[in-house]
Design a protein around this motif. Structure first.
Motif, PDB file in Angstrom:
ATOM      1  N   HIS A 128      44.004   8.970   3.219  1.00  0.00           N
ATOM      2  CA  HIS A 128      43.341   8.885   4.522  1.00  0.00           C
ATOM      3  C   HIS A 128      42.672   7.527   4.702  1.00  0.00           C
ATOM      4  CE1 HIS A 128      40.481   9.722   7.793  1.00  0.00           C
ATOM      5  NE2 HIS A 128      41.372  10.602   8.175  1.00  0.00           N
ATOM      6  N   THR A 129      42.131   6.981   3.643  1.00  0.00           N
ATOM      7  CA  THR A 129      41.493   5.667   3.725  1.00  0.00           C
ATOM      8  C   THR A 129      42.483   4.596   4.160  1.00  0.00           C
ATOM      9  OG1 THR A 129      39.916   6.252   1.984  1.00  0.00           O
ATOM     10  CG2 THR A 129      40.255   3.903   2.398  1.00  0.00           C
ATOM     11  N   ARG A 174      42.179   9.005  -0.643  1.00  0.00           N
ATOM     12  CA  ARG A 174      42.741   7.649  -0.705  1.00  0.00           C
ATOM     13  C   ARG A 174      43.811   7.454   0.366  1.00  0.00           C
ATOM     14  NH1 ARG A 174      41.659   4.475  -5.212  1.00  0.00           N
ATOM     15  NH2 ARG A 174      40.365   5.527  -6.781  1.00  0.00           N
ATOM     16  N   SER A 207      48.329  11.388   7.346  1.00  0.00           N
ATOM     17  CA  SER A 207      48.225  10.745   6.029  1.00  0.00           C
ATOM     18  C   SER A 207      48.374  11.753   4.898  1.00  0.00           C
ATOM     19  CB  SER A 207      46.885  10.018   5.889  1.00  0.00           C
ATOM     20  OG  SER A 207      45.796  10.919   6.047  1.00  0.00           O
ATOM     21  N   ASP A 244      45.342  15.275   9.381  1.00  0.00           N
ATOM     22  CA  ASP A 244      45.920  13.966   9.675  1.00  0.00           C
ATOM     23  C   ASP A 244      47.280  13.779   9.009  1.00  0.00           C
ATOM     24  OD1 ASP A 244      45.182  11.187  10.880  1.00  0.00           O
ATOM     25  OD2 ASP A 244      45.986  10.721   8.888  1.00  0.00           O
ATOM     26  N   THR A 266      41.498   7.672  11.504  1.00  0.00           N
ATOM     27  CA  THR A 266      40.083   7.358  11.654  1.00  0.00           C
ATOM     28  C   THR A 266      39.529   6.842  10.330  1.00  0.00           C
ATOM     29  OG1 THR A 266      39.435   9.617  11.077  1.00  0.00           O
ATOM     30  CG2 THR A 266      39.765   9.132  13.422  1.00  0.00           C
ATOM     31  N   THR A 267      38.338   6.243  10.411  1.00  0.00           N
ATOM     32  CA  THR A 267      37.649   5.749   9.215  1.00  0.00           C
ATOM     33  C   THR A 267      36.425   6.617   8.960  1.00  0.00           C
ATOM     34  OG1 THR A 267      38.374   3.479   9.635  1.00  0.00           O
ATOM     35  CG2 THR A 267      36.498   3.778   8.156  1.00  0.00           C
ATOM     36  N   LEU A 268      36.310   7.145   7.753  1.00  0.00           N
ATOM     37  CA  LEU A 268      35.164   7.968   7.396  1.00  0.00           C
ATOM     38  C   LEU A 268      34.035   7.096   6.855  1.00  0.00           C
ATOM     39  CD1 LEU A 268      36.922  10.887   5.452  1.00  0.00           C
ATOM     40  CD2 LEU A 268      36.308  10.825   7.873  1.00  0.00           C
ATOM     41  N   THR A 269      32.798   7.428   7.239  1.00  0.00           N
ATOM     42  CA  THR A 269      31.643   6.770   6.636  1.00  0.00           C
ATOM     43  C   THR A 269      31.474   7.271   5.201  1.00  0.00           C
ATOM     44  OG1 THR A 269      30.064   8.472   7.304  1.00  0.00           O
ATOM     45  CG2 THR A 269      30.540   6.713   8.903  1.00  0.00           C
ATOM     46  N   GLN A 270      30.613   6.616   4.432  1.00  0.00           N
ATOM     47  CA  GLN A 270      30.393   7.077   3.066  1.00  0.00           C
ATOM     48  C   GLN A 270      29.810   8.480   3.049  1.00  0.00           C
ATOM     49  OE1 GLN A 270      31.381   5.470   0.098  1.00  0.00           O
ATOM     50  NE2 GLN A 270      31.021   7.587  -0.494  1.00  0.00           N
ATOM     51  N   THR A 324      52.347   2.781   7.272  1.00  0.00           N
ATOM     52  CA  THR A 324      51.557   2.898   8.496  1.00  0.00           C
ATOM     53  C   THR A 324      52.443   3.281   9.675  1.00  0.00           C
ATOM     54  OG1 THR A 324      49.925   1.284   7.722  1.00  0.00           O
ATOM     55  CG2 THR A 324      50.046   1.657  10.100  1.00  0.00           C
ATOM     56  N   ARG A 331      32.644  10.807   3.617  1.00  0.00           N
ATOM     57  CA  ARG A 331      33.499  10.898   2.434  1.00  0.00           C
ATOM     58  C   ARG A 331      32.868  11.823   1.391  1.00  0.00           C
ATOM     59  NH1 ARG A 331      37.257   6.595   2.329  1.00  0.00           N
ATOM     60  NH2 ARG A 331      37.360   6.534   0.051  1.00  0.00           N
TER      61      ARG A 331
END
Length: 287
Positions: free
Chosen positions: A153-154, A151, A52, A50, A159-163, A267, A166
């Motif tokens: 990437h968050t 951090r 990021s 990514d 995309t958003t990672l689940t816990q 962003t 992560r």
């Protein structure tokens, strides 16, 4: 017209990060058939693929300078002052090879770095010896990178990672760290936070660290027009640094601005990089 601009911008960015031989390395890394260390689509491939990472990588460099022994090794043995881009090319290739390449190429990349680490030795100002192959020092470099990439990437990732994802990411990058010689590496995000906290008593802003930060932020080897977008990425990296690090490295701290203006600009910057470096649908299908 838009696709032409996209292609040129993407190629320019790729050349800057990957170097003049980047295309041949890309073909080998992604085009060689066979088993990989990590499945495509797994968290490590998502994070490391990514845009990021541009901000995460700068944040990692800033954070890593806080360990006096690690910084001493870089200052005495690295060519970052005169060959900043060469060092970036080698680092980005190592990340790409260990994340995406055939397992033989990934292991070869690790073997090369381990051989280099074995030669990097010296003494601290008080006479204490240091070695880049020290598992404790390797762990610090590793967790600074992992925390920074995660951090970034968050905040700036596509995309958003689940816990669970992560935690999987932390465990996956731990595999590479152990192959490099690190020990007792964290396997979950909670373990990562605890490991980072355990290093706090060892960290400080040494003269070498402040010199490196000044070089990275204020005097990058870039033409003037490129320094504006570079400054945006640098501001994004600083904005992700813990508050307690600012005094050590003489970094600015403007929490409201960092959460609003800096993140908005970051962003836009990462979105532009992502757009430029992602092949358009027809080109991707043809390739």
């Amino acid at each position: 017209m838009i696709q032409t601009v996209r292609g040129r911008l993407g190629e320019a960015l790729f050349q800057r990060v990957a170097g003049p031989e980047g295309e041949s390395h890309r073909q080998r890394i992604h085009g060689t058939p066979g088993p990989r260390w990590f499945e495509p689509g797994s968290p490590i491939t998502v994070v490391h693929g990514d845009a990021s990472m541009f901000i995460g990588g700068m944040r990692a460099l800033l954070l890593q300078t806080l360990h006096p022994a690690a910084m001493r090794a870089v200052s005495e043995h690295s060519g970052y002052r005169g060959d900043m881009w060469g060092r970036l090319h080698r680092t980005s290739r190592f990340l790409a090879e260990t994340t995406f390449a055939h397992e033989d190429d990934a292991q070869r990349a690790v073997d090369i770095v381990r051989a280099i680490h074995e030669r990097v030795r010296g003494t601290m100002p008080d006479g204490t010896p240091y070695a880049a192959s020290d598992p404790h020092l390797l762990r610090w470099v590793h967790i600074a990178e992992v925390d920074s990439f995660l951090r970034a990437h968050t905040v700036y990732g596509a995309t958003t990672l689940t816990q669970d994802e992560r935690d999987t990411y932390v465990a996956q990058v731990g595999v590479v760290a152990e192959r490099l010689g690190a020990t007792d590496v964290p396997r979950t995000e909670a373990e990562l936070a605890a490991c980072l906290a355990s290093y706090r008593p060892e960290l400080s802003g040494s003269p070498e660290a402040r010199e490196a930060v000044k070089h990275l932020l204020l005097t990058p080897p870039l033409p003037l027009p490129a320094r504006v977008p570079y400054g945006v990425l640098a501001a994004g990296a600083i904005g992700l640094m813990p508050a307690w690090t600012r005094r050590h490295l003489r970094l600015p701290w403007a929490p409201v601005t960092e959460r609003t203006v800096v993140r908005a600009l970051g962003t836009v910057a990462t979105g532009t990089i992502r757009w430029a470096m992602t092949p358009p649908p027809l080109q991707a299908a043809a390739g």
